[in-house]
Design a protein around this motif. Structure first.
Motif, mmCIF file in Angstrom:
data_model
loop_
_atom_site.group_PDB
_atom_site.id
_atom_site.type_symbol
_atom_site.label_atom_id
_atom_site.label_comp_id
_atom_site.label_asym_id
_atom_site.label_seq_id
_atom_site.Cartn_x
_atom_site.Cartn_y
_atom_site.Cartn_z
ATOM 1 N N VAL A 69 5.964 -3.405 -7.597
ATOM 2 C CA VAL A 69 5.787 -2.117 -8.271
ATOM 3 C C VAL A 69 6.887 -1.141 -7.908
ATOM 4 O O VAL A 69 7.646 -0.702 -8.758
ATOM 5 C CB VAL A 69 4.410 -1.501 -7.924
ATOM 6 N N ALA A 117 5.232 3.167 -12.438
ATOM 7 C CA ALA A 117 4.040 3.594 -11.711
ATOM 8 C C ALA A 117 3.794 5.088 -11.903
ATOM 9 O O ALA A 117 2.656 5.514 -12.114
ATOM 10 C CB ALA A 117 4.190 3.263 -10.225
ATOM 11 N N ARG A 128 -3.692 -0.613 -14.725
ATOM 12 C CA ARG A 128 -2.303 -0.726 -14.293
ATOM 13 C C ARG A 128 -2.126 0.028 -12.975
ATOM 14 O O ARG A 128 -3.031 0.063 -12.148
ATOM 15 C CB ARG A 128 -1.372 -0.205 -15.391
ATOM 16 N N SER A 129 -0.984 0.661 -12.803
ATOM 17 C CA SER A 129 -0.678 1.345 -11.546
ATOM 18 C C SER A 129 -1.470 2.627 -11.357
ATOM 19 O O SER A 129 -1.513 3.177 -10.254
ATOM 20 C CB SER A 129 0.818 1.668 -11.477
#
Length: 233
Positions: free
Chosen positions: A204, A214, A170-171
């Motif tokens: 994002v 994030a 993911r982030s």
């Protein structure tokens, strides 16, 4: 999917992509001559993959959504000795990676990062900048490195990057890369780069919700990544 390998002395640039049809022509036109653009399509519905392919990029498809998933798919597909990463939204100029690559090849650094310096109104929203600042402080506390940004513009050697054993999809992927590299004793440098207003809507950090997600992903990485020794450079 079978991809043609890069030349032995070439460079692969990983470009995670989700609906970036507007930005792709600008980004791909700035890939240095002799380098290969690896556009990792992460489920675009605006024809990004076809546009990228038509502009000469190598397209990698990663159906699993997530910034880290796209970045790691590109790293896995890369064949060049040196691999770079850059956002695909026209906020960062991939031609700025040339001195990064020279530094890696000359042995001056194992990982080179771009510290984003906003240029133009709206290039870096206040909430996104605040989230990045908070994470940079946590990173300095965790690693001792005097870094200021977790920006996506970066360069390192492919085999060493794969050896870090990155797991976040993911982030948190960019942060995990820096944390694992720091724990392994890598030489990490940071250089200023202009940060431009992106083309299209951010996936994002364009909203408080996206920024919070994030920050949460990256904070989890800081808490979860154990210290590992013996990782190759």
């Amino acid at each position: 999917m079978t991809l043609s390998p890069s030349p032995p002395d070439g460079v692969d640039v990983v470009l995670p992509c989700l609906d970036e049809a507007e930005a792709l022509p600008w980004v791909l036109a700035r890939i240095p001559a002799g380098w290969r653009a690896l556009v990792v399509d992460n489920g675009s519905t605006d024809g990004s993959a076809e546009i990228a392919r038509g502009l000469g990029a190598t397209v990698v498809h990663e159906p699993r959504r997530g910034f880290g998933a796209a970045c790691h798919a590109g790293l896995t597909a890369a064949t060049a000795e040196v691999v770079c990463f850059c956002d695909c939204d026209a906020s960062l100029d991939p031609s700025l990676l040339e001195p990064f690559v020279r530094e890696v090849r000359a042995g001056g650094a194992d990982l080179v990062l771009g510290r984003r310096r906003p240029r133009g109104r709206g290039s870096w929203p206040a909430h996104a900048r605040a989230g990045n600042l908070a994470l940079a402080r946590l990173l300095r506390r965790r690693t001792g490195l005097r870094l200021h940004d977790l920006g996506p513009l970066r360069a390192g050697r492919r085999e060493a990057l794969l050896g870090l054993g990155l797991t976040d999809r993911r982030s948190g992927y960019p942060l995990e890369m820096v944390v694992r590299a720091a724990d392994a004793g890598w030489r990490i440098t940071e250089h200023d780069v202009p940060y431009l207003p992106r083309t299209g809507a951010s996936k994002v950090t364009g909203t408080w919700r996206g920024t919070w997600q994030a920050v949460r992903d990256m904070s989890r990485v800081l808490n979860d990544v154990p210290v590992r020794e013996g990782i190759p450079r």
